[in-house]
Design a protein around this motif. Structure first.
Motif, PDB file in Angstrom:
ATOM      1  N   VAL A 165      13.236   7.381  47.762  1.00 42.63           N
ATOM      2  CA  VAL A 165      12.312   7.945  48.751  1.00 42.63           C
ATOM      3  C   VAL A 165      13.063   8.463  49.969  1.00 42.63           C
ATOM      4  CG1 VAL A 165      10.441   7.380  50.363  1.00 42.63           C
ATOM      5  CG2 VAL A 165      10.384   6.517  48.008  1.00 42.63           C
ATOM      6  N   GLU A 166      13.931   7.635  50.520  1.00 42.02           N
ATOM      7  CA  GLU A 166      14.610   7.998  51.772  1.00 42.02           C
ATOM      8  C   GLU A 166      15.484   9.230  51.613  1.00 42.02           C
ATOM      9  OE1 GLU A 166      17.074   8.576  55.027  1.00 42.02           O
ATOM     10  OE2 GLU A 166      15.015   7.869  54.844  1.00 42.02           O
ATOM     11  N   HIS A 167      16.235   9.310  50.513  1.00 40.57           N
ATOM     12  CA  HIS A 167      17.135  10.440  50.354  1.00 40.57           C
ATOM     13  C   HIS A 167      16.367  11.753  50.247  1.00 40.57           C
ATOM     14  CE1 HIS A 167      20.804  12.584  49.251  1.00 40.57           C
ATOM     15  NE2 HIS A 167      20.044  13.238  48.381  1.00 40.57           N
ATOM     16  N   ASN A 168      15.328  11.770  49.432  1.00 40.33           N
ATOM     17  CA  ASN A 168      14.589  13.012  49.196  1.00 40.33           C
ATOM     18  C   ASN A 168      13.784  13.466  50.407  1.00 40.33           C
ATOM     19  OD1 ASN A 168      15.544  13.173  46.602  1.00 40.33           O
ATOM     20  ND2 ASN A 168      13.737  12.301  45.650  1.00 40.33           N
ATOM     21  N   PHE A 169      13.151  12.514  51.079  1.00 44.94           N
ATOM     22  CA  PHE A 169      12.192  12.879  52.119  1.00 44.94           C
ATOM     23  C   PHE A 169      12.630  12.499  53.531  1.00 44.94           C
ATOM     24  CE2 PHE A 169       9.895  11.943  48.154  1.00 44.94           C
ATOM     25  CZ  PHE A 169       9.413  13.222  47.882  1.00 44.94           C
ATOM     26  N   GLY A 170      13.744  11.792  53.650  1.00 45.45           N
ATOM     27  CA  GLY A 170      14.276  11.451  54.953  1.00 45.45           C
ATOM     28  C   GLY A 170      15.590  12.154  55.227  1.00 45.45           C
ATOM     29  N   HIS A 171      16.598  11.834  54.419  1.00 49.22           N
ATOM     30  CA  HIS A 171      17.923  12.408  54.625  1.00 49.22           C
ATOM     31  C   HIS A 171      17.911  13.926  54.561  1.00 49.22           C
ATOM     32  CE1 HIS A 171      22.221  13.003  54.449  1.00 49.22           C
ATOM     33  NE2 HIS A 171      22.145  13.508  53.236  1.00 49.22           N
ATOM     34  N   HIS A 172      17.245  14.507  53.582  1.00 44.90           N
ATOM     35  CA  HIS A 172      17.263  15.964  53.455  1.00 44.90           C
ATOM     36  C   HIS A 172      16.542  16.654  54.607  1.00 44.90           C
ATOM     37  CE1 HIS A 172      19.124  17.366  49.635  1.00 44.90           C
ATOM     38  NE2 HIS A 172      19.157  16.064  49.438  1.00 44.90           N
ATOM     39  N   LYS A 173      15.672  15.962  55.275  1.00 39.43           N
ATOM     40  CA  LYS A 173      14.986  16.528  56.439  1.00 39.43           C
ATOM     41  C   LYS A 173      15.818  16.390  57.705  1.00 39.43           C
ATOM     42  CE  LYS A 173      10.707  16.054  59.125  1.00 39.43           C
ATOM     43  NZ  LYS A 173       9.415  15.326  59.231  1.00 39.43           N
ATOM     44  N   ARG A 174      16.520  15.246  57.840  1.00 40.43           N
ATOM     45  CA  ARG A 174      17.209  14.954  59.099  1.00 40.43           C
ATOM     46  C   ARG A 174      18.719  15.083  59.002  1.00 40.43           C
ATOM     47  NH1 ARG A 174      13.569   9.936  59.024  1.00 40.43           N
ATOM     48  NH2 ARG A 174      15.340   9.114  57.839  1.00 40.43           N
ATOM     49  N   VAL A 175      19.238  15.574  57.886  1.00 38.89           N
ATOM     50  CA  VAL A 175      20.678  15.590  57.655  1.00 38.89           C
ATOM     51  C   VAL A 175      21.429  16.231  58.823  1.00 38.89           C
ATOM     52  CG1 VAL A 175      20.531  17.784  56.390  1.00 38.89           C
ATOM     53  CG2 VAL A 175      22.480  16.277  56.016  1.00 38.89           C
ATOM     54  N   ALA A 176      22.609  15.681  59.124  1.00 38.77           N
ATOM     55  CA  ALA A 176      23.486  16.188  60.177  1.00 38.77           C
ATOM     56  C   ALA A 176      22.801  16.214  61.536  1.00 38.77           C
ATOM     57  CB  ALA A 176      24.012  17.581  59.820  1.00 38.77           C
ATOM     58  N   THR A 177      22.018  15.172  61.809  1.00 35.66           N
ATOM     59  CA  THR A 177      21.414  14.983  63.131  1.00 35.66           C
ATOM     60  C   THR A 177      21.616  13.531  63.535  1.00 35.66           C
ATOM     61  OG1 THR A 177      19.203  14.277  62.379  1.00 35.66           O
ATOM     62  CG2 THR A 177      19.609  16.672  62.547  1.00 35.66           C
ATOM     63  N   PRO A 178      21.559  13.227  64.834  1.00 31.68           N
ATOM     64  CA  PRO A 178      21.718  11.835  65.278  1.00 31.68           C
ATOM     65  C   PRO A 178      20.618  10.917  64.751  1.00 31.68           C
ATOM     66  CG  PRO A 178      22.088  13.350  67.103  1.00 31.68           C
ATOM     67  CD  PRO A 178      21.547  14.178  65.967  1.00 31.68           C
ATOM     68  N   GLU A 179      19.471  11.494  64.353  1.00 25.68           N
ATOM     69  CA  GLU A 179      18.355  10.681  63.873  1.00 25.68           C
ATOM     70  C   GLU A 179      18.517  10.231  62.424  1.00 25.68           C
ATOM     71  OE1 GLU A 179      17.429  12.891  67.342  1.00 25.68           O
ATOM     72  OE2 GLU A 179      17.872  13.742  65.361  1.00 25.68           O
ATOM     73  N   ASP A 180      19.473  10.783  61.711  1.00 30.15           N
ATOM     74  CA  ASP A 180      19.630  10.469  60.293  1.00 30.15           C
ATOM     75  C   ASP A 180      20.523   9.252  60.101  1.00 30.15           C
ATOM     76  OD1 ASP A 180      19.599  10.617  57.509  1.00 30.15           O
ATOM     77  OD2 ASP A 180      21.315  11.968  57.455  1.00 30.15           O
ATOM     78  N   PRO A 181      20.004   8.163  59.509  1.00 34.65           N
ATOM     79  CA  PRO A 181      20.856   6.983  59.306  1.00 34.65           C
ATOM     80  C   PRO A 181      21.961   7.200  58.281  1.00 34.65           C
ATOM     81  CG  PRO A 181      18.714   6.670  58.265  1.00 34.65           C
ATOM     82  CD  PRO A 181      18.621   7.935  59.076  1.00 34.65           C
ATOM     83  N   ALA A 182      21.856   8.254  57.468  1.00 31.86           N
ATOM     84  CA  ALA A 182      22.860   8.504  56.428  1.00 31.86           C
ATOM     85  C   ALA A 182      23.888   9.554  56.827  1.00 31.86           C
ATOM     86  CB  ALA A 182      22.181   8.920  55.127  1.00 31.86           C
ATOM     87  N   SER A 183      23.854  10.034  58.070  1.00 34.15           N
ATOM     88  CA  SER A 183      24.854  10.984  58.566  1.00 34.15           C
ATOM     89  C   SER A 183      25.771  10.268  59.553  1.00 34.15           C
ATOM     90  CB  SER A 183      24.181  12.182  59.246  1.00 34.15           C
ATOM     91  OG  SER A 183      23.462  12.963  58.308  1.00 34.15           O
TER      92      SER A 183
END
Length: 389
Positions: A165-183
């Motif tokens: 869930v997180e990768h598809n709908f969280g990371h791909h939306k927030r990628v390369a931003t301070p808000e993304d826990p996976a960046s």
């Protein structure tokens, strides 16, 4: 007018790595075989075939074999996308991994092992579980029920189902931003990134599902919650294995899951380190472009990870299958494949020495444009003074 249609055979000819893709599950079979051979023969070092492969053999082969930066032409992409050969390679990988996982659990749960043999089994299965998360990543982006469920099955052994869930709908939306826990942020070590991304990704996945179900008028705590579905699959698998082979199997299951998840997050750490999408005047982030992901074209790791290192095209076209992902000249390049980079990530002083100046060069010396770790912002600005304006 001439017929410009491309046949399947012609499209396949453009994929120079076509017959290498099945090596993904072929290699894990060899690793598992080496591990079992080490157990049966008493050559315990063979039982550590997983970490030896991930941290030693693959980086060495990347260095020796080199890169392939060729792209399939646009006119063949649709034909390659429809070729079932590539789908079946990922399907078989999931099934092989699951069988090997259960087989090793049978051995660990029923056979007397020395501490070194136990550590060999858990470290090797941990590495294979981590790699299987990448296969789940490939499958989880596809719009078919079969591939969605196979993705969840691949995540079950490692207890990381919320990643779907997180990768598809969280990371791909927030990628390369301070808000993304996976960046990962510039100046942030892997060891600080790891708890932030693990906790942040799980929390994000739960909130994403909660909002999705609320829009549909459904309760969060229900069978419709895909996070609960995935975690439930892990619970059923683990409880079933412990019921069959003993509760003493629990430490093995937990430790291999921790190793697998940390391997995934080490890759995440490499993928966007220090890169940042800039904000427009309206406060919204610019669209994700090739320059917001670190890429690499070393052949061996790309085969092993189903072209994950062509990460820019993946973010541009998330549903595009791995065989069709393209190299971009404008994307920043890692000095070696992910397998070699995660070894550096475990040693922050060496990682900073290799990567920080690359981030700085990517932003033409203006470090203010990078995704900076707030704890180290002042130090970084003093170490790399921005150009005078």
């Amino acid at each position: 007018m001439s017929d410009t249609r491309i046949t399947l055979a012609e499209a396949r000819a453009y994929d120079r790595k076509r017959w290498l893709w099945p090596m993904g599950f072929g290699i894990i079979i060899l690793v598992a075989a080496a591990t079992v051979a080490g157990w049966l023969s008493g050559i315990t070092v063979l039982m550590f075939a997983g970490p030896i492969m991930v941290y030693g053999i693959v980086p060495l082969l990347d260095f020796m074999i080199g890169k392939d930066s060729t792209n399939p032409p646009e006119r063949v992409l649709d034909v390659l996308e429809d070729d079932p050969f590539y789908r079946y390679s990922t399907y078989i990988y999931v099934l092989v991994q699951l069988v090997l996982f259960i087989a090793v659990c049978v051995v660990v749960g029923t056979q007397p092992l020395t501490i070194w043999q136990w550590l060999g089994f858990v470290s090797t299965i941990g590495m294979l579980s981590g790699i299987s998360i990448n296969t789940a990543h490939e499958l989880g982006h596809k719009n078919t029920a079969v591939e969605s469920w196979l993705a969840k099955i691949a995540l079950a052994p490692v207890a990381y189902g919320h990643f779907y869930v997180e990768h598809n709908f969280g990371h791909h939306k927030r990628v390369a931003t301070p808000e993304d826990p996976a960046s990962a942020r510039l100046g942030e070590s892997f060891w600080r990134f790891l708890p932030r991304t693990v906790i942040g990704s799980a929390r994000s996945a739960w909130h994403i599902e909660k909002r999705r179900l609320a829009r549909k008028g459904r309760p969060t705590w229900s069978l419709h919650n895909e996070v609960l579905q995935s975690w439930g699959m892990t619970a059923v698998l683990w409880i079933g294995l412990m019921a069959a082979f003993g509760v003493a199997l629990l430490p093995f299951l937990i430790i291999q899951a921790v190793l697998g998840a940390s391997l995934l997050e080490a890759v995440n750490y490499c993928e966007h380190y220090g890169l940042k999408r800039q904000k427009h005047d309206n406060g919204r982030y610019e669209r994700c472009r090739p320059e917001h992901s670190w890429n690499n074209d070393h052949i061996v790791t790309n085969i092993f990870l189903f072209h994950l290192q062509r990460h820019s095209d993946h973010h541009a076209h998330p549903t595009r299958r791995y065989q069709s992902l393209r190299h971009f000249d404008e994307a920043p390049e890692l000095p070696t494949g992910y397998a070699g980079m995660i070894v550096l990530a475990y040693m922050p002083w060496l990682w900073y020495r290799v990567m920080d100046h690359r981030v700085l060069a990517h932003y033409d010396g203006d470090i203010r444009l990078a995704n900076l770790d707030p704890r180290n912002r002042d130090r970084l600005l003093a170490q790399y003074p921005p150009p005078a304006t």
